[in-house]
Design a protein around this motif. Structure first.
Motif, PDB file in Angstrom:
ATOM      1  N   PHE A  76       1.594  -4.718  -6.834  1.00  0.00           N
ATOM      2  CA  PHE A  76       1.167  -3.412  -6.332  1.00  0.00           C
ATOM      3  C   PHE A  76       0.388  -2.681  -7.416  1.00  0.00           C
ATOM      4  O   PHE A  76       0.632  -2.880  -8.606  1.00  0.00           O
ATOM      5  CB  PHE A  76       2.369  -2.556  -5.925  1.00  0.00           C
ATOM      6  CG  PHE A  76       3.110  -3.072  -4.737  1.00  0.00           C
ATOM      7  CD1 PHE A  76       2.720  -2.721  -3.448  1.00  0.00           C
ATOM      8  CD2 PHE A  76       4.198  -3.913  -4.892  1.00  0.00           C
ATOM      9  CE1 PHE A  76       3.403  -3.196  -2.351  1.00  0.00           C
ATOM     10  CE2 PHE A  76       4.882  -4.395  -3.800  1.00  0.00           C
ATOM     11  CZ  PHE A  76       4.493  -4.040  -2.515  1.00  0.00           C
ATOM     12  N   TYR A  89      -3.456   7.548  -5.096  1.00  0.00           N
ATOM     13  CA  TYR A  89      -2.910   6.688  -4.042  1.00  0.00           C
ATOM     14  C   TYR A  89      -1.648   6.037  -4.560  1.00  0.00           C
ATOM     15  O   TYR A  89      -1.525   5.715  -5.738  1.00  0.00           O
ATOM     16  CB  TYR A  89      -3.913   5.671  -3.482  1.00  0.00           C
ATOM     17  CG  TYR A  89      -4.511   4.680  -4.452  1.00  0.00           C
ATOM     18  CD1 TYR A  89      -3.812   3.542  -4.872  1.00  0.00           C
ATOM     19  CD2 TYR A  89      -5.814   4.835  -4.901  1.00  0.00           C
ATOM     20  CE1 TYR A  89      -4.381   2.623  -5.724  1.00  0.00           C
ATOM     21  CE2 TYR A  89      -6.393   3.919  -5.760  1.00  0.00           C
ATOM     22  CZ  TYR A  89      -5.676   2.814  -6.162  1.00  0.00           C
ATOM     23  OH  TYR A  89      -6.247   1.892  -7.006  1.00  0.00           O
ATOM     24  N   LYS A  91       1.527   3.103  -4.239  1.00  0.00           N
ATOM     25  CA  LYS A  91       1.491   1.647  -4.344  1.00  0.00           C
ATOM     26  C   LYS A  91       0.721   0.991  -3.202  1.00  0.00           C
ATOM     27  O   LYS A  91       1.057   1.163  -2.042  1.00  0.00           O
ATOM     28  CB  LYS A  91       2.912   1.092  -4.356  1.00  0.00           C
ATOM     29  CG  LYS A  91       3.676   1.396  -5.603  1.00  0.00           C
ATOM     30  CD  LYS A  91       5.045   0.750  -5.512  1.00  0.00           C
ATOM     31  CE  LYS A  91       5.847   0.972  -6.740  1.00  0.00           C
ATOM     32  NZ  LYS A  91       7.179   0.363  -6.609  1.00  0.00           N
ATOM     33  N   LYS A  92      -0.311   0.243  -3.587  1.00  0.00           N
ATOM     34  CA  LYS A  92      -1.103  -0.550  -2.647  1.00  0.00           C
ATOM     35  C   LYS A  92      -0.925  -2.017  -3.004  1.00  0.00           C
ATOM     36  O   LYS A  92      -0.978  -2.387  -4.179  1.00  0.00           O
ATOM     37  CB  LYS A  92      -2.599  -0.192  -2.717  1.00  0.00           C
ATOM     38  CG  LYS A  92      -2.894   1.253  -2.395  1.00  0.00           C
ATOM     39  CD  LYS A  92      -2.644   1.557  -0.941  1.00  0.00           C
ATOM     40  CE  LYS A  92      -3.054   2.995  -0.634  1.00  0.00           C
ATOM     41  NZ  LYS A  92      -2.731   3.384   0.714  1.00  0.00           N
ATOM     42  N   ARG A  93      -0.728  -2.842  -1.999  1.00  0.00           N
ATOM     43  CA  ARG A  93      -0.496  -4.272  -2.216  1.00  0.00           C
ATOM     44  C   ARG A  93      -1.809  -4.977  -2.579  1.00  0.00           C
ATOM     45  O   ARG A  93      -2.800  -4.848  -1.873  1.00  0.00           O
ATOM     46  CB  ARG A  93       0.097  -4.893  -0.958  1.00  0.00           C
ATOM     47  CG  ARG A  93       0.103  -6.413  -0.890  1.00  0.00           C
ATOM     48  CD  ARG A  93       0.985  -7.089  -1.869  1.00  0.00           C
ATOM     49  NE  ARG A  93       2.380  -6.990  -1.524  1.00  0.00           N
ATOM     50  CZ  ARG A  93       3.342  -7.409  -2.329  1.00  0.00           C
ATOM     51  NH1 ARG A  93       3.046  -7.935  -3.501  1.00  0.00           N
ATOM     52  NH2 ARG A  93       4.594  -7.294  -1.980  1.00  0.00           N
ATOM     53  N   LYS A 128     -10.180   5.300  -3.593  1.00  0.00           N
ATOM     54  CA  LYS A 128      -9.894   4.363  -2.510  1.00  0.00           C
ATOM     55  C   LYS A 128      -9.579   3.001  -3.109  1.00  0.00           C
ATOM     56  O   LYS A 128     -10.353   2.462  -3.909  1.00  0.00           O
ATOM     57  CB  LYS A 128     -11.103   4.257  -1.569  1.00  0.00           C
ATOM     58  CG  LYS A 128     -10.895   3.313  -0.429  1.00  0.00           C
ATOM     59  CD  LYS A 128     -12.146   3.203   0.420  1.00  0.00           C
ATOM     60  CE  LYS A 128     -11.958   2.096   1.447  1.00  0.00           C
ATOM     61  NZ  LYS A 128     -13.213   1.561   1.913  1.00  0.00           N
ATOM     62  N   PHE A 129      -8.438   2.415  -2.729  1.00  0.00           N
ATOM     63  CA  PHE A 129      -8.046   1.087  -3.216  1.00  0.00           C
ATOM     64  C   PHE A 129      -8.924   0.033  -2.545  1.00  0.00           C
ATOM     65  O   PHE A 129      -8.984  -0.042  -1.320  1.00  0.00           O
ATOM     66  CB  PHE A 129      -6.571   0.836  -2.900  1.00  0.00           C
ATOM     67  CG  PHE A 129      -6.119  -0.544  -3.261  1.00  0.00           C
ATOM     68  CD1 PHE A 129      -5.853  -0.883  -4.576  1.00  0.00           C
ATOM     69  CD2 PHE A 129      -5.948  -1.507  -2.279  1.00  0.00           C
ATOM     70  CE1 PHE A 129      -5.437  -2.154  -4.912  1.00  0.00           C
ATOM     71  CE2 PHE A 129      -5.520  -2.782  -2.601  1.00  0.00           C
ATOM     72  CZ  PHE A 129      -5.268  -3.109  -3.920  1.00  0.00           C
ATOM     73  N   GLU A 130      -9.623  -0.760  -3.375  1.00  0.00           N
ATOM     74  CA  GLU A 130     -10.491  -1.801  -2.822  1.00  0.00           C
ATOM     75  C   GLU A 130     -10.564  -2.982  -3.780  1.00  0.00           C
ATOM     76  O   GLU A 130     -11.019  -2.844  -4.923  1.00  0.00           O
ATOM     77  CB  GLU A 130     -11.893  -1.240  -2.583  1.00  0.00           C
ATOM     78  CG  GLU A 130     -12.870  -2.246  -2.038  1.00  0.00           C
ATOM     79  CD  GLU A 130     -14.288  -1.702  -1.899  1.00  0.00           C
ATOM     80  OE1 GLU A 130     -15.134  -2.454  -1.396  1.00  0.00           O
ATOM     81  OE2 GLU A 130     -14.544  -0.545  -2.291  1.00  0.00           O
TER      82      GLU A 130
END
Length: 175
Positions: A76, A89, A91-93, A128-130
């Motif tokens: 993450f 943001y 935690k993003k996987r 933005k998560f990318e």
């Protein structure tokens, strides 16, 4: 395990573990003394600029611009404002990003994360998560050490190999 570091006149200290529960990341003003731990989830001391309830266990956080990126061992990535602690943001996987021990690094406007299986994930910094792309090393490479940039070269140490990757455009060479 993560290395403490300084930026914006703050000292960032973290130690987390998925089993131990709340293991915070702290942003501390210089000159702090004594126990400055938060009380009832609020900063208890003017030396504590901000804190977040969960910090990474192995990887050291990375600041790019005003954003602090926390990479977690189990794949993450979270982003906070480094000055205020406000969540950009949560935690993003990272797809197939399990087992991340080494710390992230930044180069040419991108954030990079290397997992223990030798897969590097290029991530676009910002709100933005990318995930932009991935790159894989040899199938038998185990990667736990943090890569380092030396001049125009990236050094990656694995259990079996030492890679030296050169950015030919920076070195002035034709690709």
């Amino acid at each position: 395990i993560p290395t403490p570091f300084e930026q914006f006149g703050l000292l960032y200290v973290t130690s987390g573990h998925v089993i131990w529960g709340e293991n915070r990341i702290y942003a501390i003003h210089p000159g702090a003394k004594g126990d400055i731990s938060p009380v009832d989830r609020k900063p208890n001391n003017p030396s504590l600029a901000w804190y977040h309830k969960i910090g990474p266990y192995h990887p050291t956080p990375l600041i790019i611009g005003d954003d602090l990126y926390m990479l977690f061992d189990r794949g993450f990535l979270a982003c906070l404002n480094a000055k205020t602690g406000k969540i950009v943001y949560d935690k993003k996987r990272i797809p197939n990003g399990r087992a991340l021990t080494s710390s992230p690094w930044s180069y040419a406007g991108k954030l990079f994360c290397l997992n223990e299986d030798g897969v590097t994930f290029a991530i676009q910094p910002g709100p933005k998560f990318e995930v932009l792309y991935t790159n894989e090393l040899a199938a038998d490479d185990m990667c736990m050490a943090t890569p380092v940039i030396v001049g125009d070269k990236l050094l990656i140490r694995t259990a079996k190999r030492l890679y030296c990757i050169e950015n030919r455009s920076v070195a002035g060479l034709k690709q």
